[in-house]
Structure formats: C-alpha cells, structure tokens
Design a protein around this motif. Structure first.
Motif, PDB file in Angstrom:
ATOM      1  N   ALA A  96      27.682  30.698  43.213  1.00 11.22           N
ATOM      2  CA  ALA A  96      29.130  31.098  42.534  1.00 11.22           C
ATOM      3  C   ALA A  96      29.216  32.370  41.709  1.00 11.22           C
ATOM      4  O   ALA A  96      28.201  33.173  41.512  1.00 11.22           O
ATOM      5  CB  ALA A  96      29.337  29.977  41.208  1.00 11.22           C
ATOM      6  N   PRO A  97      30.512  32.868  41.461  1.00 11.76           N
ATOM      7  CA  PRO A  97      30.426  34.295  40.926  1.00 11.76           C
ATOM      8  C   PRO A  97      29.775  34.373  39.610  1.00 11.76           C
ATOM      9  O   PRO A  97      29.757  33.114  38.814  1.00 11.76           O
ATOM     10  CB  PRO A  97      31.935  34.465  40.763  1.00 11.76           C
ATOM     11  CG  PRO A  97      32.788  33.827  41.864  1.00 11.76           C
ATOM     12  CD  PRO A  97      31.686  32.406  42.088  1.00 11.76           C
ATOM     13  N   PHE A  98      29.179  35.168  39.379  1.00 12.15           N
ATOM     14  CA  PHE A  98      28.515  35.399  37.868  1.00 12.15           C
ATOM     15  C   PHE A  98      29.441  35.719  36.915  1.00 12.15           C
ATOM     16  O   PHE A  98      30.562  36.580  37.310  1.00 12.15           O
ATOM     17  CB  PHE A  98      27.184  36.403  37.919  1.00 12.15           C
ATOM     18  CG  PHE A  98      26.208  35.597  38.651  1.00 12.15           C
ATOM     19  CD1 PHE A  98      25.097  34.824  38.167  1.00 12.15           C
ATOM     20  CD2 PHE A  98      25.975  35.956  40.020  1.00 12.15           C
ATOM     21  CE1 PHE A  98      24.270  34.365  38.818  1.00 12.15           C
ATOM     22  CE2 PHE A  98      24.722  35.474  40.824  1.00 12.15           C
ATOM     23  CZ  PHE A  98      24.034  34.716  40.313  1.00 12.15           C
ATOM     24  N   SER A  99      29.155  35.385  35.499  1.00  9.55           N
ATOM     25  CA  SER A  99      29.899  36.087  34.394  1.00  9.55           C
ATOM     26  C   SER A  99      28.811  36.220  33.408  1.00  9.55           C
ATOM     27  O   SER A  99      27.601  35.692  33.382  1.00  9.55           O
ATOM     28  CB  SER A  99      30.863  34.889  33.912  1.00  9.55           C
ATOM     29  OG  SER A  99      30.157  33.809  33.451  1.00  9.55           O
ATOM     30  N   TYR A 100      29.353  36.970  32.270  1.00 12.69           N
ATOM     31  CA  TYR A 100      28.407  37.134  31.127  1.00 12.69           C
ATOM     32  C   TYR A 100      27.923  35.900  30.667  1.00 12.69           C
ATOM     33  O   TYR A 100      26.837  35.769  30.457  1.00 12.69           O
ATOM     34  CB  TYR A 100      29.027  38.084  30.290  1.00 12.69           C
ATOM     35  CG  TYR A 100      28.191  38.318  28.877  1.00 12.69           C
ATOM     36  CD1 TYR A 100      27.036  38.932  29.106  1.00 12.69           C
ATOM     37  CD2 TYR A 100      28.393  37.798  27.609  1.00 12.69           C
ATOM     38  CE1 TYR A 100      26.203  39.351  27.956  1.00 12.69           C
ATOM     39  CE2 TYR A 100      27.710  37.914  26.379  1.00 12.69           C
ATOM     40  CZ  TYR A 100      26.506  38.823  26.790  1.00 12.69           C
ATOM     41  OH  TYR A 100      25.626  39.033  25.518  1.00 12.69           O
ATOM     42  N   SER A 154      23.487  31.880  30.027  1.00 12.68           N
ATOM     43  CA  SER A 154      22.796  30.441  29.995  1.00 12.68           C
ATOM     44  C   SER A 154      21.778  30.499  31.318  1.00 12.68           C
ATOM     45  O   SER A 154      20.812  29.755  31.113  1.00 12.68           O
ATOM     46  CB  SER A 154      23.977  29.657  30.686  1.00 12.68           C
ATOM     47  OG  SER A 154      24.284  29.801  31.814  1.00 12.68           O
ATOM     48  N   LEU A 155      21.594  31.313  32.242  1.00 11.53           N
ATOM     49  CA  LEU A 155      20.602  31.297  32.952  1.00 11.53           C
ATOM     50  C   LEU A 155      19.494  32.238  32.848  1.00 11.53           C
ATOM     51  O   LEU A 155      18.335  31.752  33.244  1.00 11.53           O
ATOM     52  CB  LEU A 155      21.241  31.921  34.538  1.00 11.53           C
ATOM     53  CG  LEU A 155      22.183  30.981  35.273  1.00 11.53           C
ATOM     54  CD1 LEU A 155      22.775  31.656  36.367  1.00 11.53           C
ATOM     55  CD2 LEU A 155      21.473  29.649  35.804  1.00 11.53           C
ATOM     56  N   ALA A 156      19.591  32.905  31.950  1.00 11.31           N
ATOM     57  CA  ALA A 156      18.875  33.922  31.548  1.00 11.31           C
ATOM     58  C   ALA A 156      18.738  34.374  29.910  1.00 11.31           C
ATOM     59  O   ALA A 156      18.747  35.376  29.665  1.00 11.31           O
ATOM     60  CB  ALA A 156      18.829  35.368  32.240  1.00 11.31           C
ATOM     61  N   PRO A 157      18.503  33.253  29.135  1.00  9.13           N
ATOM     62  CA  PRO A 157      18.692  33.440  27.735  1.00  9.13           C
ATOM     63  C   PRO A 157      17.704  34.357  27.314  1.00  9.13           C
ATOM     64  O   PRO A 157      17.867  35.142  26.160  1.00  9.13           O
ATOM     65  CB  PRO A 157      18.565  32.048  27.100  1.00  9.13           C
ATOM     66  CG  PRO A 157      17.916  31.188  28.051  1.00  9.13           C
ATOM     67  CD  PRO A 157      18.294  31.951  29.528  1.00  9.13           C
TER      68      PRO A 157
END
Length: 155
Positions: A10-14, A19-22
């Motif tokens: 899916a397109p990434f967002s900030y 959430s994926l790389a805290p």
C-alpha cells in the motif's frame, strides 16, 4: 503466489511509517531535536527546505515550509530559498549555511571542497558547525525515507 511474488504494498505515509518503524521514527526525531538548542530555528528550517528541494522530497519540503511560516520566517526567504544566491535577501550567515547544506546534500557527486568547513567557520562557531551538520544529515535521512517511500505532502 510464488516465493518470488509479493503482496502489493500500500502507499506509505508518515503515519504508516511511524507504525511500522517506531524505533526508527524515535531515533530520527531525537537526532533532529539534538540540534534545537544549538541554532536559530528559522535558519534550520530554511536549510531543511533547501535540502528537501534538492533531494526532491515533496513531503519534507511542504512540512518545513509550513513550519517556517509558523516560526514567522520571512516569507520572501521561504519563497526564494531555491534561488538564494541570486535573491539578495539572505544574510551572510544564512548564505553560508545554505551553501554548506547544498554541499552536503550533493556529496554523492563528489567530496565537499577542503576549504568549505573553514569558510563556514567564518560565520559559525565550531559547536554551531556541528549542530548545522547534524541538522543537514537528519533532513537528508528523512528525505530518503519520505521521498523514497513517496509520502504524500501533509495537508
């Protein structure tokens, strides 16, 4: 699905990156905050805008333009930072910082000129040179993340 195929991303967002790389987000934010006490925030925002423009990061460019406006950075400087050499609006200290930012952002094309740190030292203390360099390194890292993952510019 074979092992060589993968599910579509899916397109990434900030927010998605957070959430994926805290841990990475916290580390990058801490790096950026480490220079806050060392330099004028308006100057740092002009540098971050310029580096983000060079690196083609729409998210970071828009984010730092908005932040510079909230800090009451001169609108003419924000508008003309891309052509700062010819604008006639920037102080010697600002032009030194912007030149340093451009040199560091372009390091992939060749080394920074040997006399560049000394030229920067005419306008900044050694402590300020280090803080400015860290700020430029931090925005370069964010540019590669936000630009590479194509974060949409903030509203």
């Amino acid at each position: 699905m074979t092992t060589l195929e993968s599910a579509p991303v899916a397109p990434f967002s900030y927010a998605g990156f957070q959430s994926l790389a805290p841990a990475a987000t916290r580390a990058l934010l801490a790096l950026g905050q480490s220079v806050d006490a060392g330099l004028d925030k308006g100057l740092i925002e002009l540098v971050k805008i310029r580096v983000s423009q060079i690196n083609g990061c729409a998210f970071c460019t828009a984010y730092h333009i908005a932040l510079a406006r909230r800090l009451s950075v001169d609108a003419g400087k924000i508008d003309l930072v891309t052509v700062w050499r010819d604008a006639g609006l920037f102080t010697p200290r600002e032009t030194a910082a912007l030149a340093w930012a451009e040199q560091l952002a372009a390091m992939a094309g060749g080394p920074v000129p040997e006399d560049a740190p000394a030229r920067l030292g005419a306008h900044f203390s050694p402590d300020e040179v280090v803080h400015l360099t860290v700020a430029i390194a931090a925005i370069n890292a964010w540019n590669r993340i936000a630009g590479g993952l194509r974060f949409p510019p903030p509203a």
